[in-house]
Write a protein that holds these residues in place. Structure first.
Motif, PDB file in Angstrom:
ATOM      1  N   VAL A  68       0.860  -1.185   0.000  1.00 16.54           N
ATOM      2  CA  VAL A  68       0.000   0.000   0.000  1.00 16.54           C
ATOM      3  C   VAL A  68       0.892   1.230   0.000  1.00 16.54           C
ATOM      4  O   VAL A  68       1.803   1.346   0.820  1.00 16.54           O
ATOM      5  CB  VAL A  68      -0.930   0.019   1.233  1.00 16.54           C
ATOM      6  N   LEU A  69       0.649   2.134  -0.943  1.00 16.11           N
ATOM      7  CA  LEU A  69       1.459   3.341  -1.069  1.00 16.11           C
ATOM      8  C   LEU A  69       0.582   4.567  -0.905  1.00 16.11           C
ATOM      9  O   LEU A  69      -0.503   4.659  -1.501  1.00 16.11           O
ATOM     10  CB  LEU A  69       2.170   3.395  -2.430  1.00 16.11           C
ATOM     11  N   GLY A 104      -2.890  17.206   3.901  1.00 19.23           N
ATOM     12  CA  GLY A 104      -2.589  17.432   2.494  1.00 19.23           C
ATOM     13  C   GLY A 104      -3.471  16.579   1.610  1.00 19.23           C
ATOM     14  O   GLY A 104      -4.433  15.948   2.071  1.00 19.23           O
ATOM     15  N   THR A 105      -3.126  16.559   0.313  1.00 26.22           N
ATOM     16  CA  THR A 105      -3.888  15.798  -0.676  1.00 26.22           C
ATOM     17  C   THR A 105      -3.052  14.608  -1.127  1.00 26.22           C
ATOM     18  O   THR A 105      -1.875  14.761  -1.469  1.00 26.22           O
ATOM     19  CB  THR A 105      -4.246  16.682  -1.881  1.00 26.22           C
ATOM     20  N   TYR A 106      -3.661  13.419  -1.144  1.00 27.63           N
ATOM     21  CA  TYR A 106      -2.928  12.182  -1.398  1.00 27.63           C
ATOM     22  C   TYR A 106      -3.655  11.301  -2.412  1.00 27.63           C
ATOM     23  O   TYR A 106      -4.868  11.449  -2.645  1.00 27.63           O
ATOM     24  CB  TYR A 106      -2.750  11.380  -0.107  1.00 27.63           C
ATOM     25  N   THR A 107      -2.882  10.373  -2.985  1.00 27.36           N
ATOM     26  CA  THR A 107      -3.433   9.247  -3.733  1.00 27.36           C
ATOM     27  C   THR A 107      -3.032   7.975  -3.009  1.00 27.36           C
ATOM     28  O   THR A 107      -1.872   7.805  -2.635  1.00 27.36           O
ATOM     29  CB  THR A 107      -2.893   9.209  -5.174  1.00 27.36           C
ATOM     30  N   GLU A 114      -5.110  -1.017  -7.552  1.00 26.65           N
ATOM     31  CA  GLU A 114      -6.291  -0.186  -7.300  1.00 26.65           C
ATOM     32  C   GLU A 114      -5.828   1.095  -6.630  1.00 26.65           C
ATOM     33  O   GLU A 114      -4.920   1.081  -5.796  1.00 26.65           O
ATOM     34  CB  GLU A 114      -7.276  -0.922  -6.402  1.00 26.65           C
ATOM     35  N   LYS A 115      -6.425   2.214  -7.011  1.00 26.52           N
ATOM     36  CA  LYS A 115      -6.059   3.476  -6.379  1.00 26.52           C
ATOM     37  C   LYS A 115      -7.306   4.276  -6.037  1.00 26.52           C
ATOM     38  O   LYS A 115      -8.361   4.103  -6.651  1.00 26.52           O
ATOM     39  CB  LYS A 115      -5.135   4.297  -7.275  1.00 26.52           C
ATOM     40  N   GLU A 116      -7.155   5.145  -5.070  1.00 24.04           N
ATOM     41  CA  GLU A 116      -8.230   6.036  -4.677  1.00 24.04           C
ATOM     42  C   GLU A 116      -7.637   7.414  -4.447  1.00 24.04           C
ATOM     43  O   GLU A 116      -6.622   7.564  -3.777  1.00 24.04           O
ATOM     44  CB  GLU A 116      -8.928   5.541  -3.413  1.00 24.04           C
ATOM     45  N   SER A 169     -10.499   5.866   7.495  1.00 27.88           N
ATOM     46  CA  SER A 169     -10.460   4.437   7.191  1.00 27.88           C
ATOM     47  C   SER A 169     -10.892   4.235   5.742  1.00 27.88           C
ATOM     48  O   SER A 169     -11.960   4.717   5.335  1.00 27.88           O
ATOM     49  CB  SER A 169     -11.386   3.659   8.131  1.00 27.88           C
ATOM     50  N   ILE A 170     -10.071   3.530   4.963  1.00 28.21           N
ATOM     51  CA  ILE A 170     -10.344   3.333   3.535  1.00 28.21           C
ATOM     52  C   ILE A 170     -10.127   1.861   3.188  1.00 28.21           C
ATOM     53  O   ILE A 170      -9.090   1.279   3.488  1.00 28.21           O
ATOM     54  CB  ILE A 170      -9.420   4.204   2.664  1.00 28.21           C
ATOM     55  N   VAL A 171     -11.128   1.260   2.556  1.00 20.64           N
ATOM     56  CA  VAL A 171     -11.047  -0.125   2.099  1.00 20.64           C
ATOM     57  C   VAL A 171     -10.802  -0.128   0.594  1.00 20.64           C
ATOM     58  O   VAL A 171     -11.497   0.564  -0.156  1.00 20.64           O
ATOM     59  CB  VAL A 171     -12.340  -0.903   2.432  1.00 20.64           C
ATOM     60  N   LEU A 172      -9.810  -0.883   0.148  1.00 22.04           N
ATOM     61  CA  LEU A 172      -9.490  -1.007  -1.276  1.00 22.04           C
ATOM     62  C   LEU A 172      -9.753  -2.435  -1.731  1.00 22.04           C
ATOM     63  O   LEU A 172      -9.341  -3.393  -1.062  1.00 22.04           O
ATOM     64  CB  LEU A 172      -8.025  -0.643  -1.533  1.00 22.04           C
TER      65      LEU A 172
END
Length: 455
Positions: free
Chosen positions: A43-44, A72-75, A86-88, A100-103
């Motif tokens: 995960v990056l 800040g703003t991230y990917t 997969e990216k968000e 919390s983010i589920v990919l």
């Protein structure tokens, strides 16, 4: 059932306190399309401002976590073997936020790969280069300083050695059929017998039949070893897209990019390689080797080498490379002199035959005008180093400063002799590795690579 799925793929937020300095926390789970957690996924977290990305790996339950994340703003990206990336994003993170983010990753690979995975992959397009032959490497042309050239050669050999660290792939007399592994074994044999063009063809065939991580790496490493930098970049880039978790593919791309003369891009790739699996010592060793051609330490290197020491305190080179990075970063200012000396002594403790550590210790002492200590360090460097030209030269400088002109003259004579021997040895090694002659299909005219024209 829905509640059970949510329970698997949504880790509890209770007890997750944000950093008290105002930084945020990002956590979550990586799952497959059926909501099953994926362990050991990469995960990056990539900031939009091009600052250093953060890397994490999922645990046995598919959980990942990033603490102390600045606002800040991230990917957010996730990838795993045999799954599509997969990216968000863009994701806007605020101070003290706990997100919390589920990919969810779908089976298969990106870059035109089918759902059956790499074993059935066919290249959708041909390589953008052709290799026509080999030539005498003495026609390389200008590559900057001799130190830079030797560093490039050393890094290429180090990269190739990562391929031959594979289990033995000897060709047996009863080998039959037409398999990728058989072509790889034939390639190893051809390379060991000095038939690089045959080796390259076999490595390429193996990668085209079965583009596994090992076959793609072997193909790229062979191109790099024989100074076909642009084709090597193409192959390593292809491999990195298919196997984003491979440290050695990323290192191969880093070395090829550096050898091509794209230093800023290469420096970033080397840092990324050291962050991909922080416990792997190999990227740090490459960083340390690269220091030989850098007059000033690029941003981020000292921090990575400090981490190398903390993760591998038993490694003499970790302490040595960290000491060199501190010296280059600070110009050996008094504030860091004690730390540099401590790290060098620790390196020598762990490896009493590490001549480069004695050399750096002598440089440190001579800079502080501690001449008896400097003389002793340089003499020890000479004892344990093959062709110690720099140690003789610096010892001569110390003798001049202490008024011992005759000793200085003798050391300069030895320095000239050893330098000549070192140059001759380097030339012999260059003759042993022939250079590929290649042409890029999308270029109508030859282009130079760091002063040479390999086409």
């Amino acid at each position: 059932m829905l509640l059970a799925i949510v329970g698997i793929c949504s880790p509890a937020l209770g007890g997750q306190n944000p950093d008290k300095q105002g930084s945020a926390t990002i956590q979550g789970t990586v799952c497959d399309a059926q909501n099953r957690p994926l362990a050991n996924a990469t995960v990056l977290l990539e900031p939009q401002n091009q600052a250093q990305k953060l890397v994490s790996r999922t645990d046995s339950e598919g959980h990942y976590r990033f603490d102390v994340v600045p606002a800040g703003t991230y990917t957010l990206r996730a990838n795993a073997l045999n799954f599509r990336e997969e990216k968000e994003g863009p994701i806007v993170i605020k101070d003290k936020e706990n997100r919390s983010i589920v990919l969810h990753l779908s089976a298969g690979l990106d870059d035109g790969v089918g759902k059956n995975g790499p074993a059935s992959l066919e290249f959708s397009d041909e390589p953008k280069f052709t290799v026509a032959g080999v030539t005498d490497p003495t026609n390389l042309g200008g590559h900057g300083s001799d130190v830079v050239l030797r560093t490039k050669e050393a890094l290429a050999k180090d990269t190739a050695s990562l391929n031959h660290a594979e289990p033995d792939r000897t060709v047996a007399a009863n080998d039959s059929g037409d398999t990728a592994d058989l072509h790889a074994r034939r390639a190893d044999l051809a390379e060991s017998e000095g038939r690089p063009l045959e080796a390259l063809a076999e490595y390429q065939r193996a990668a085209e039949m079965e583009p596994s991580e090992s076959h793609l790496f072997a193909w790229g490493a062979e191109l790099l070893l024989h100074r076909a930098f642009e084709p090597a970049i193409e192959v390593f880039t292809k491999g990195r897209g298919l196997y984003p978790g491979s440290v050695r593919l990323l290192l191969g791309l880093s070395v090829a990019t550096y050898s091509r003369g794209l230093n800023d891009q290469a420096n970033h790739l080397f840092l990324e390689a050291s962050d991909l699996d922080p416990k792997d010592p190999t990227p740090y060793l490459f960083l340390g080797r690269l220091q030989e051609s850098e007059k000033v330490e690029p941003p981020g290197w000292t921090e990575r080498l400090k981490r190398f020491v903390s993760l591998h305190p038993e490694n003499a080179l970790a302490h040595y490379y960290y000491a060199v990075s501190l010296a280059k970063q600070s110009g050996q200012h008094q504030a860091n002199a004690a730390a540099i000396e401590t790290e060098l002594h620790r390196a020598i403790e762990l490896d009493p035959h590490l001549g480069s550590a004695y050399l750096q210790l002598g440089i440190l002492y001579s800079g502080r005008k501690e001449f008896p200590e400097a003389i002793d360090a340089f003499q020890k460097a000479i004892e344990v180093t093959a062709l110690p030209d720099e140690a003789h030269y610096r010892l001569a400088q110390v003798y001049r400063q202490t008024g011992e002109a005759e000793k200085a003259r003798k050391e300069i004579e030895i320095f000239n002799k050893v330098s000549q021997q070192k140059s001759e040895a380097a030339e012999r090694e260059r003759h042993e590795i022939q250079q590929f002659v290649y042409r890029l299909k999308d270029q109508s005219a030859p282009s130079s690579t760091t002063g040479s024209k390999p086409h």
